[in-house]
Design a protein around this motif. Structure first.
Motif, PDB file in Angstrom:
ATOM      1  N   ILE A 188      27.822 -43.244  23.725  1.00 60.10           N
ATOM      2  CA  ILE A 188      29.076 -42.976  23.005  1.00 60.10           C
ATOM      3  C   ILE A 188      29.237 -41.485  22.771  1.00 60.10           C
ATOM      4  O   ILE A 188      30.328 -40.931  22.944  1.00 60.10           O
ATOM      5  CB  ILE A 188      29.114 -43.753  21.678  1.00 60.10           C
ATOM      6  CG1 ILE A 188      29.238 -45.245  21.953  1.00 60.10           C
ATOM      7  CG2 ILE A 188      30.266 -43.279  20.799  1.00 60.10           C
ATOM      8  CD1 ILE A 188      29.093 -46.107  20.717  1.00 60.10           C
ATOM      9  N   THR A 189      28.160 -40.810  22.401  1.00 52.67           N
ATOM     10  CA  THR A 189      28.217 -39.366  22.173  1.00 52.67           C
ATOM     11  C   THR A 189      28.580 -38.630  23.453  1.00 52.67           C
ATOM     12  O   THR A 189      29.400 -37.704  23.429  1.00 52.67           O
ATOM     13  CB  THR A 189      26.877 -38.856  21.618  1.00 52.67           C
ATOM     14  OG1 THR A 189      26.590 -39.560  20.402  1.00 52.67           O
ATOM     15  CG2 THR A 189      26.911 -37.364  21.352  1.00 52.67           C
ATOM     16  N   ALA A 190      27.987 -39.025  24.564  1.00 45.27           N
ATOM     17  CA  ALA A 190      28.306 -38.381  25.847  1.00 45.27           C
ATOM     18  C   ALA A 190      29.777 -38.588  26.208  1.00 45.27           C
ATOM     19  O   ALA A 190      30.454 -37.654  26.655  1.00 45.27           O
ATOM     20  CB  ALA A 190      27.402 -38.931  26.945  1.00 45.27           C
ATOM     21  N   LEU A 191      30.276 -39.789  25.994  1.00 47.82           N
ATOM     22  CA  LEU A 191      31.683 -40.073  26.273  1.00 47.82           C
ATOM     23  C   LEU A 191      32.589 -39.257  25.350  1.00 47.82           C
ATOM     24  O   LEU A 191      33.590 -38.691  25.798  1.00 47.82           O
ATOM     25  CB  LEU A 191      31.958 -41.568  26.097  1.00 47.82           C
ATOM     26  CG  LEU A 191      33.385 -42.022  26.370  1.00 47.82           C
ATOM     27  CD1 LEU A 191      33.736 -41.780  27.834  1.00 47.82           C
ATOM     28  CD2 LEU A 191      33.542 -43.476  26.017  1.00 47.82           C
ATOM     29  N   CYS A 192      32.235 -39.173  24.086  1.00 49.86           N
ATOM     30  CA  CYS A 192      33.021 -38.378  23.129  1.00 49.86           C
ATOM     31  C   CYS A 192      33.011 -36.899  23.504  1.00 49.86           C
ATOM     32  O   CYS A 192      34.037 -36.222  23.406  1.00 49.86           O
ATOM     33  CB  CYS A 192      32.483 -38.565  21.717  1.00 49.86           C
ATOM     34  SG  CYS A 192      32.772 -40.194  21.037  1.00 49.86           S
ATOM     35  N   LEU A 193      31.855 -36.402  23.921  1.00 46.61           N
ATOM     36  CA  LEU A 193      31.768 -35.005  24.349  1.00 46.61           C
ATOM     37  C   LEU A 193      32.677 -34.739  25.536  1.00 46.61           C
ATOM     38  O   LEU A 193      33.401 -33.739  25.579  1.00 46.61           O
ATOM     39  CB  LEU A 193      30.333 -34.639  24.710  1.00 46.61           C
ATOM     40  CG  LEU A 193      29.366 -34.409  23.566  1.00 46.61           C
ATOM     41  CD1 LEU A 193      27.944 -34.296  24.090  1.00 46.61           C
ATOM     42  CD2 LEU A 193      29.757 -33.158  22.805  1.00 46.61           C
ATOM     43  N   LEU A 194      32.668 -35.641  26.496  1.00 46.16           N
ATOM     44  CA  LEU A 194      33.494 -35.474  27.682  1.00 46.16           C
ATOM     45  C   LEU A 194      34.978 -35.485  27.329  1.00 46.16           C
ATOM     46  O   LEU A 194      35.724 -34.596  27.724  1.00 46.16           O
ATOM     47  CB  LEU A 194      33.175 -36.573  28.700  1.00 46.16           C
ATOM     48  CG  LEU A 194      33.971 -36.531  29.994  1.00 46.16           C
ATOM     49  CD1 LEU A 194      33.607 -35.279  30.780  1.00 46.16           C
ATOM     50  CD2 LEU A 194      33.715 -37.762  30.811  1.00 46.16           C
ATOM     51  N   GLY A 233      37.336 -35.470  15.154  1.00 40.83           N
ATOM     52  CA  GLY A 233      38.158 -36.674  15.301  1.00 40.83           C
ATOM     53  C   GLY A 233      37.678 -37.579  16.414  1.00 40.83           C
ATOM     54  O   GLY A 233      37.517 -38.789  16.230  1.00 40.83           O
ATOM     55  N   VAL A 234      37.440 -37.002  17.576  1.00 40.67           N
ATOM     56  CA  VAL A 234      36.975 -37.817  18.712  1.00 40.67           C
ATOM     57  C   VAL A 234      35.586 -38.356  18.435  1.00 40.67           C
ATOM     58  O   VAL A 234      35.280 -39.515  18.760  1.00 40.67           O
ATOM     59  CB  VAL A 234      37.021 -37.004  20.022  1.00 40.67           C
ATOM     60  CG1 VAL A 234      36.350 -37.736  21.158  1.00 40.67           C
ATOM     61  CG2 VAL A 234      38.458 -36.671  20.393  1.00 40.67           C
ATOM     62  N   GLY A 235      34.719 -37.554  17.823  1.00 41.23           N
ATOM     63  CA  GLY A 235      33.370 -38.021  17.498  1.00 41.23           C
ATOM     64  C   GLY A 235      33.373 -39.172  16.520  1.00 41.23           C
ATOM     65  O   GLY A 235      32.592 -40.113  16.635  1.00 41.23           O
ATOM     66  N   SER A 236      34.265 -39.119  15.537  1.00 42.77           N
ATOM     67  CA  SER A 236      34.302 -40.189  14.535  1.00 42.77           C
ATOM     68  C   SER A 236      34.993 -41.440  15.064  1.00 42.77           C
ATOM     69  O   SER A 236      34.684 -42.550  14.637  1.00 42.77           O
ATOM     70  CB  SER A 236      34.995 -39.700  13.269  1.00 42.77           C
ATOM     71  OG  SER A 236      36.336 -39.368  13.546  1.00 42.77           O
ATOM     72  N   LEU A 237      35.899 -41.290  15.987  1.00 44.60           N
ATOM     73  CA  LEU A 237      36.588 -42.455  16.547  1.00 44.60           C
ATOM     74  C   LEU A 237      35.856 -43.074  17.732  1.00 44.60           C
ATOM     75  O   LEU A 237      36.237 -44.142  18.185  1.00 44.60           O
ATOM     76  CB  LEU A 237      37.998 -42.062  16.997  1.00 44.60           C
ATOM     77  CG  LEU A 237      38.970 -41.676  15.897  1.00 44.60           C
ATOM     78  CD1 LEU A 237      40.280 -41.210  16.513  1.00 44.60           C
ATOM     79  CD2 LEU A 237      39.206 -42.837  14.972  1.00 44.60           C
ATOM     80  N   GLY A 238      34.809 -42.423  18.213  1.00 45.18           N
ATOM     81  CA  GLY A 238      34.122 -42.863  19.428  1.00 45.18           C
ATOM     82  C   GLY A 238      33.709 -44.317  19.422  1.00 45.18           C
ATOM     83  O   GLY A 238      34.099 -45.100  20.281  1.00 45.18           O
ATOM     84  N   ALA A 239      32.925 -44.723  18.453  1.00 49.35           N
ATOM     85  CA  ALA A 239      32.451 -46.109  18.401  1.00 49.35           C
ATOM     86  C   ALA A 239      33.587 -47.053  18.053  1.00 49.35           C
ATOM     87  O   ALA A 239      33.626 -48.187  18.528  1.00 49.35           O
ATOM     88  CB  ALA A 239      31.329 -46.245  17.384  1.00 49.35           C
ATOM     89  N   GLY A 240      34.529 -46.600  17.245  1.00 50.02           N
ATOM     90  CA  GLY A 240      35.667 -47.440  16.892  1.00 50.02           C
ATOM     91  C   GLY A 240      36.537 -47.759  18.091  1.00 50.02           C
ATOM     92  O   GLY A 240      36.988 -48.898  18.265  1.00 50.02           O
ATOM     93  N   ILE A 241      36.768 -46.764  18.935  1.00 53.01           N
ATOM     94  CA  ILE A 241      37.568 -46.987  20.139  1.00 53.01           C
ATOM     95  C   ILE A 241      36.851 -47.949  21.072  1.00 53.01           C
ATOM     96  O   ILE A 241      37.455 -48.871  21.624  1.00 53.01           O
ATOM     97  CB  ILE A 241      37.865 -45.651  20.841  1.00 53.01           C
ATOM     98  CG1 ILE A 241      38.813 -44.821  19.981  1.00 53.01           C
ATOM     99  CG2 ILE A 241      38.442 -45.865  22.224  1.00 53.01           C
ATOM    100  CD1 ILE A 241      39.021 -43.415  20.462  1.00 53.01           C
ATOM    101  N   ILE A 242      35.558 -47.759  21.249  1.00 52.03           N
ATOM    102  CA  ILE A 242      34.798 -48.646  22.126  1.00 52.03           C
ATOM    103  C   ILE A 242      34.753 -50.058  21.538  1.00 52.03           C
ATOM    104  O   ILE A 242      34.901 -51.046  22.243  1.00 52.03           O
ATOM    105  CB  ILE A 242      33.384 -48.080  22.381  1.00 52.03           C
ATOM    106  CG1 ILE A 242      33.507 -46.836  23.254  1.00 52.03           C
ATOM    107  CG2 ILE A 242      32.482 -49.109  23.041  1.00 52.03           C
ATOM    108  CD1 ILE A 242      32.230 -46.105  23.491  1.00 52.03           C
ATOM    109  N   GLY A 243      34.556 -50.164  20.215  1.00 54.56           N
ATOM    110  CA  GLY A 243      34.555 -51.482  19.570  1.00 54.56           C
ATOM    111  C   GLY A 243      35.888 -52.188  19.707  1.00 54.56           C
ATOM    112  O   GLY A 243      35.942 -53.394  19.979  1.00 54.56           O
ATOM    113  N   LEU A 244      36.973 -51.444  19.540  1.00 50.53           N
ATOM    114  CA  LEU A 244      38.305 -52.026  19.697  1.00 50.53           C
ATOM    115  C   LEU A 244      38.526 -52.482  21.130  1.00 50.53           C
ATOM    116  O   LEU A 244      39.023 -53.586  21.369  1.00 50.53           O
ATOM    117  CB  LEU A 244      39.369 -51.007  19.286  1.00 50.53           C
ATOM    118  CG  LEU A 244      40.816 -51.442  19.403  1.00 50.53           C
ATOM    119  CD1 LEU A 244      41.088 -52.576  18.425  1.00 50.53           C
ATOM    120  CD2 LEU A 244      41.736 -50.275  19.147  1.00 50.53           C
ATOM    121  N   ALA A 245      38.153 -51.644  22.071  1.00 49.85           N
ATOM    122  CA  ALA A 245      38.307 -52.011  23.481  1.00 49.85           C
ATOM    123  C   ALA A 245      37.469 -53.238  23.828  1.00 49.85           C
ATOM    124  O   ALA A 245      37.916 -54.124  24.558  1.00 49.85           O
ATOM    125  CB  ALA A 245      37.921 -50.838  24.377  1.00 49.85           C
TER     126      ALA A 245
END
Length: 129
Positions: A63-69, A91-103
């Motif tokens: 998730i961190t790698a995806l957020c960094l990208l 913002g992207v770092g804090s939403l990272g797991a939430g976006i993946i969880g939602l998806a």
């Protein structure tokens, strides 16, 4: 002469020109990119340390790698300044797991519904003999 050497040394250390790095043939400003990367990493570490239950380090690293990208690409595409780059990274770092969880929840529900419809279509109504 000493003042001239001091002035020459100062101009070589402090520059008003932005630092531009190149990666894969593309230029990008180093300052906002570094700020964005630091903001994402700090945010993801804080979220990872506050997580309850079993630690999933592999998932958190992915998730961190995806957020960094995503964050660095956004900062470079929008040519953001330092503050905006930092806010974007947070913002992207804090939403990272939430976006993946939602998806995962939306995609998982659609996949389960599709599989259920597929099995219902092939099983058909059963009639007792």
């Amino acid at each position: 002469m000493g003042a001239a050497l001091g002035a020459a040394a100062m101009t070589s250390i402090v520059s008003r020109e932005p630092v531009v790095w190149w990666i894969f043939g593309e230029p990008f400003h180093a300052g906002p990119t570094v700020v964005c990367i630091c903001a994402v990493i700090i945010t993801r570490v804080i979220i990872g340390l506050q997580a309850k239950g079993k630690a999933q380090w592999a998932l958190d690293i992915a998730i961190t790698a995806l957020c960094l990208l995503v964050a660095t690409l956004w900062v470079q595409a929008q040519e953001l300044e330092l503050l905006a780059a930092g806010i974007t990274g947070i913002g992207v770092g804090s939403l990272g797991a939430g976006i993946i969880g939602l998806a995962k929840s939306v995609a998982g529900a659609k996949v389960r519904a599709g599989i259920s419809a597929f099995w219902d279509a092939f099983s058909g109504p059963t009639t007792p003999r």
